[in-house]
Enzyme design. Sequence first.
Site, mmCIF file in Angstrom:
data_model
loop_
_atom_site.group_PDB
_atom_site.id
_atom_site.type_symbol
_atom_site.label_atom_id
_atom_site.label_comp_id
_atom_site.label_asym_id
_atom_site.label_seq_id
_atom_site.Cartn_x
_atom_site.Cartn_y
_atom_site.Cartn_z
ATOM 1 N N ARG A 143 0.831 -1.219 0.000
ATOM 2 C CA ARG A 143 0.000 0.000 0.000
ATOM 3 C C ARG A 143 0.865 1.268 0.000
ATOM 4 O O ARG A 143 0.452 2.298 0.553
ATOM 5 C CB ARG A 143 -0.966 -0.004 1.187
ATOM 6 C CG ARG A 143 -1.839 -1.256 1.300
ATOM 7 C CD ARG A 143 -2.869 -1.395 0.206
ATOM 8 N NE ARG A 143 -3.912 -0.400 0.285
ATOM 9 C CZ ARG A 143 -5.081 -0.556 0.876
ATOM 10 N NH1 ARG A 143 -5.370 -1.692 1.453
ATOM 11 N NH2 ARG A 143 -5.969 0.389 0.866
ATOM 12 N N ARG A 146 -2.570 6.595 1.496
ATOM 13 C CA ARG A 146 -2.996 7.821 2.188
ATOM 14 C C ARG A 146 -1.966 8.474 3.079
ATOM 15 O O ARG A 146 -2.156 9.601 3.512
ATOM 16 C CB ARG A 146 -4.214 7.485 3.055
ATOM 17 C CG ARG A 146 -5.414 7.121 2.257
ATOM 18 C CD ARG A 146 -6.455 6.462 3.113
ATOM 19 N NE ARG A 146 -6.008 5.130 3.553
ATOM 20 C CZ ARG A 146 -6.767 4.284 4.226
ATOM 21 N NH1 ARG A 146 -7.983 4.631 4.554
ATOM 22 N NH2 ARG A 146 -6.312 3.096 4.574
ATOM 23 N N ARG A 205 -6.062 13.463 -3.844
ATOM 24 C CA ARG A 205 -7.399 13.068 -3.401
ATOM 25 C C ARG A 205 -8.305 14.261 -3.099
ATOM 26 O O ARG A 205 -9.526 14.105 -3.039
ATOM 27 C CB ARG A 205 -7.296 12.156 -2.177
ATOM 28 C CG ARG A 205 -7.040 10.687 -2.507
ATOM 29 C CD ARG A 205 -8.137 10.064 -3.355
ATOM 30 N NE ARG A 205 -9.460 10.293 -2.794
ATOM 31 C CZ ARG A 205 -10.008 9.557 -1.854
ATOM 32 N NH1 ARG A 205 -9.369 8.525 -1.376
ATOM 33 N NH2 ARG A 205 -11.197 9.845 -1.394
ATOM 34 N N ASP A 234 -7.317 -1.422 -7.118
ATOM 35 C CA ASP A 234 -7.830 -2.139 -5.953
ATOM 36 C C ASP A 234 -8.070 -3.592 -6.346
ATOM 37 O O ASP A 234 -8.180 -3.913 -7.536
ATOM 38 C CB ASP A 234 -9.133 -1.510 -5.446
ATOM 39 C CG ASP A 234 -9.517 -2.078 -4.075
ATOM 40 O OD1 ASP A 234 -8.825 -1.743 -3.094
ATOM 41 O OD2 ASP A 234 -10.458 -2.872 -3.995
ATOM 42 N N TYR A 278 -15.409 -10.530 0.035
ATOM 43 C CA TYR A 278 -16.174 -9.298 -0.208
ATOM 44 C C TYR A 278 -17.484 -9.587 -0.937
ATOM 45 O O TYR A 278 -18.521 -9.002 -0.639
ATOM 46 C CB TYR A 278 -15.331 -8.288 -0.994
ATOM 47 C CG TYR A 278 -14.236 -7.689 -0.146
ATOM 48 C CD1 TYR A 278 -14.517 -6.689 0.774
ATOM 49 C CD2 TYR A 278 -12.925 -8.142 -0.234
ATOM 50 C CE1 TYR A 278 -13.529 -6.150 1.583
ATOM 51 C CE2 TYR A 278 -11.923 -7.612 0.565
ATOM 52 C CZ TYR A 278 -12.238 -6.620 1.477
ATOM 53 O OH TYR A 278 -11.263 -6.094 2.284
HETATM 54 O O1 CP3 Z 1 -4.486 -4.429 2.331
HETATM 55 C C1 CP3 Z 1 -4.500 -5.585 1.875
HETATM 56 O O2 CP3 Z 1 -4.773 -6.600 2.509
HETATM 57 C C2 CP3 Z 1 -4.121 -5.734 0.422
HETATM 58 C C3 CP3 Z 1 -5.173 -6.309 -0.433
HETATM 59 C C4 CP3 Z 1 -6.337 -5.369 -0.563
HETATM 60 C C5 CP3 Z 1 -6.353 -4.235 -1.419
HETATM 61 N N1 CP3 Z 1 -7.592 -3.668 -1.333
HETATM 62 C C6 CP3 Z 1 -5.238 -3.863 -2.309
HETATM 63 C C7 CP3 Z 1 -4.987 -2.442 -2.650
HETATM 64 C C8 CP3 Z 1 -7.566 -5.442 0.103
HETATM 65 C C9 CP3 Z 1 -7.998 -6.461 1.136
HETATM 66 C C10 CP3 Z 1 -8.362 -4.354 -0.406
HETATM 67 C C11 CP3 Z 1 -9.763 -4.060 -0.046
HETATM 68 C C12 CP3 Z 1 -9.915 -2.618 0.240
HETATM 69 N N2 CP3 Z 1 -10.143 -1.677 -0.724
HETATM 70 C C13 CP3 Z 1 -9.773 -1.973 1.473
HETATM 71 C C14 CP3 Z 1 -9.498 -2.678 2.798
HETATM 72 C C15 CP3 Z 1 -10.441 -2.409 3.932
HETATM 73 C C16 CP3 Z 1 -11.777 -3.058 3.903
HETATM 74 O O3 CP3 Z 1 -12.751 -2.374 4.293
HETATM 75 O O4 CP3 Z 1 -11.930 -4.221 3.574
HETATM 76 C C17 CP3 Z 1 -9.900 -0.593 1.225
HETATM 77 C C18 CP3 Z 1 -9.788 0.528 2.204
HETATM 78 C C19 CP3 Z 1 -10.150 -0.426 -0.174
HETATM 79 C C20 CP3 Z 1 -10.301 0.828 -0.941
HETATM 80 C C21 CP3 Z 1 -8.985 1.381 -1.337
HETATM 81 N N3 CP3 Z 1 -7.995 0.666 -1.989
HETATM 82 C C22 CP3 Z 1 -8.538 2.741 -1.231
HETATM 83 C C23 CP3 Z 1 -9.335 3.863 -0.609
HETATM 84 C C24 CP3 Z 1 -7.240 2.814 -1.802
HETATM 85 C C25 CP3 Z 1 -6.409 4.060 -2.033
HETATM 86 C C26 CP3 Z 1 -5.153 4.163 -1.268
HETATM 87 C C27 CP3 Z 1 -5.271 4.003 0.218
HETATM 88 O O5 CP3 Z 1 -4.516 3.194 0.775
HETATM 89 O O6 CP3 Z 1 -6.104 4.699 0.785
HETATM 90 C C28 CP3 Z 1 -6.915 1.487 -2.253
HETATM 91 C C29 CP3 Z 1 -5.677 1.155 -2.969
HETATM 92 C C30 CP3 Z 1 -5.174 -0.236 -2.958
HETATM 93 N N4 CP3 Z 1 -5.788 -1.345 -2.466
HETATM 94 C C31 CP3 Z 1 -3.920 -0.625 -3.522
HETATM 95 C C32 CP3 Z 1 -3.794 -1.995 -3.303
HETATM 96 C C33 CP3 Z 1 -2.631 -2.891 -3.681
HETATM 97 C C34 CP3 Z 1 -2.971 0.301 -4.290
HETATM 98 C C35 CP3 Z 1 -2.111 1.172 -3.442
HETATM 99 C C36 CP3 Z 1 -0.796 0.593 -3.091
HETATM 100 O O7 CP3 Z 1 -0.676 -0.593 -2.765
HETATM 101 O O8 CP3 Z 1 0.205 1.317 -3.137
#
Ligand code: CP3
Length: 337
Positions: A24, A28, A37, A73, A148
């Site tokens: 990640r 943020r 953002r 994502d 999910y």
């Molecule tokens: O964290 C993990 O376990 C990695 C696998 C995973 C990702 N997304 C990869 C990801 C999982 C389980 C998710 C689901 C998801 N999507 C969540 C987790 C919380 C939940 O409620 O289940 C969230 C918050 C999201 C939405 C999301 N994804 C946002 C708002 C962002 C933007 C950046 C941030 O961290 O706020 C993401 C980006 C994201 N999700 C990335 C990856 C690999 C790309 C960013 C990076 O890895 O640098």
Amino acid sequence: MTDGLLLRAIRCEDLPRRPLWVMRQAGRYLPEYQRMRREHTFKELMRSPQLAAEATLLPLQRFALDAAIVFADIMSPMPALGVDFDFDPGPVLATPIRSRADVDALPEVDAEALGPAVLATLQRVRAQLGNDVAVLGFCGAPWTLAAYLVEGRGVAGFPTLRAFAAKEPAALGALLAKLSEAMASYVIAQGRAGADAVQIFDSWAGALSLADWQRLIRPHLVDLLDAVGQAGLPRILFLQNAPHLVDAYAALPAEVLGVDWRLDLAELQRRHPGRVVQGNIDPAILLAGPGATRTAAQELLRRTDSRGHIVNLGHGILPKTPIASVEALVQAVHGSA
Ligand code: CP3
């Protein structure tokens, strides 16, 4: 041109230092990302290959990391499976999958529709980076995606999903098979678009017992890993909060096993000699500041075998992480062989 440290570590070569990237890393905690953002929603960023490529490259401009992971994502390819969802902040489904009929009603996967913006982002990122930095694609593991789709959103322990596994094992199997096949096409397309390796996130791997995992989940995960391996793409398989499954995961066909901070990485290396591993500093330690981060990183480097070790956190970096902690992590890894 020769490959960078990450790909060479995957081949278990002797290296001047260990490679480092951060799960990640584009998120943020970065002020530049927060600025993006303020002007765009997360969905807008992901829909624009230009903005998503910019977000992907932000951490590389600040820190000497050895990989860029595409900004997307795990849900990004889900529209191709007819799944309607939003982010709040994690994925939330309009209509969760709760029956055999729901699984059967999913449309045939249109391979062309599997994350086209993600593929276009990878092309841009690959073109903008030298070969010393690896470009990583990724997908969710079938079980973590199903979590999910069935639960409807991230819920501790995923009780609805576990009940579905108990009540409708054949329907769960059909869903996992569909996800496995779709994710194989998706990450293989990522490889063609420029990803040097792919990480398969099984973030919610640990929800079932070992016996149920073997019976219900493992065959579909193996199908995905085999398909990606046959395409010649290096596989990083990450599991989280599943200490009871780690030896079973270590036996799966993937070049790298990524683990969370609950496991003793040195002991894992001893139990599985020659296995390339990734991890595993507790992301919460970075919240404690650069001093605590440096100590934890040095301790990890001292206790583990450098050969075949990719340094990372044990899970995604947390939003309130000080930049100075990431700098301390980079310095600790760069300062030692
Ligand atoms: O964290 C993990 O376990 C990695 C696998 C995973 C990702 N997304 C990869 C990801 C999982 C389980 C998710 C689901 C998801 N999507 C969540 C987790 C919380 C939940 O409620 O289940 C969230 C918050 C999201 C939405 C999301 N994804 C946002 C708002 C962002 C933007 C950046 C941030 O961290 O706020 C993401 C980006 C994201 N999700 C990335 C990856 C690999 C790309 C960013 C990076 O890895 O640098």
